[in-house]
Design an enzyme around this catalytic site. Structure first.
Site, PDB file in Angstrom:
ATOM      1  CG  ASP A   1       4.465  -2.719   0.413  1.00  0.00           C
ATOM      2  OD1 ASP A   1       4.203  -3.411   1.413  1.00  0.00           O
ATOM      3  OD2 ASP A   1       3.635  -1.949  -0.109  1.00  0.00           O
TER       4      ASP A   1
ATOM      5  CG  ASP B   1      -3.955  -7.228   1.317  1.00  0.00           C
ATOM      6  OD1 ASP B   1      -3.615  -6.195   1.911  1.00  0.00           O
ATOM      7  OD2 ASP B   1      -3.152  -8.133   1.003  1.00  0.00           O
TER       8      ASP B   1
END
Length: 255
Positions: free
Chosen positions: A11, A130
């Protein structure tokens, strides 16, 4: 039998690798180029690079950084974050990515999945999703976008099926409830999506031990397990994880 894949996620925020818990309290943990090189050396099967602020800030992918990471790894490399047009997909592939992950931008413009798959092939187009528990949704899970900041009206199972019908060749499924907790993947969510679509599903969120990975690759029916904290912390290496999975009779590519 097809080998199960181990995928490391980087990330990235402001050009640096970052890690948080349930999408919050992110801290800087290193240089993504150096980390990618090290995981490649250890024998990781694939790398996923997410620019976690691109969509929220309304900008495209950081092509220079993507190119520098790609120069260090010779395995499938997937990039997500801020990819909102066919030109973004093309430039990201030209920078060195083999796969493109569409998450927020796919929700905002589902036609981008079909456009990308038509031009570059379904194997290039990955749906990043997500999802978090929400009993008001048909599947029990709601889809979120913009790094988990914005709730949508999309049901996780219905969205997965629609994205695949549009041309997504793979799904990276991240449980927001489990993300960064190291308490194990969300098996119910992963199995439900894996049983609902005919493409590979990569489990993401919650991996803390090789046992957790073994569970999601078997009971959760995932084709691959995505990890971050496990290896970023230095507690495990790719080699040690694969050794344990192999001992549990889970087929992996040994290094």
């Amino acid at each position: 039998m097809l080998k199960k894949r181990i995928i490391v996620c980087l990330d990235v925020k402001d050009g640096r690798t970052t890690k948080g818990v349930k999408f919050q309290n992110n801290i800087d943990i290193g240089d993504p180029v150096e980390m990618a090189s090290e995981y490649y050396r250890q024998g990781v099967d694939e790398l996923v690079f997410y620019d976690i602020m691109a969509s929220a800030r309304g900008r495209g992918p950081i092509l220079d950084l993507i190119s520098r990471v790609a120069s260090q790894v010779f395995i499938p490399f997937c990039v997500g974050g801020g990819i909102g047009t066919l030109d973004d997909i093309r430039s990201t592939i030209l920078a060195g990515a083999e796969k493109i992950s569409l998450n927020s931008q796919a929700v905002k413009n589902p036609g981008l999945i079909k456009e990308g798959a038509d031009v570059f092939g379904a194997q290039c187009i990955v749906l990043g999703m997500d999802a978090a528990r929400d009993e008001s949704m048909p599947s029990g899970y709601r889809v979120f976008i913009n790094g988990g900041r914005i709730a949508t009206e999309l049901d996780a199972r219905e969205w997965a099926q629609k994205a695949v019908s549009l041309g997504a060749g793979e799904i990276v499924l991240n449980s927001m409830d489990a993300d960064g907790t190291k308490n194990g993947y969300e098996l119910n969510l992963t199995r439900m999506i894996a049983e609902s679509v005919p493409v590979p599903v990569i489990a993401s969120g919650g991996g803390g031990t090789p046992d957790h990975m073994a569970e999601v690759l078997t009971k959760g029916k995932a084709d691959a397990a995505l990890i971050a904290t496990m290896v970023h912390s230095g507690k495990y290496t790719i080699g040690s994880i694969k050794k344990e999975l192999n001992e549990k009779n889970i087929p992996v590519r040994l290094v």
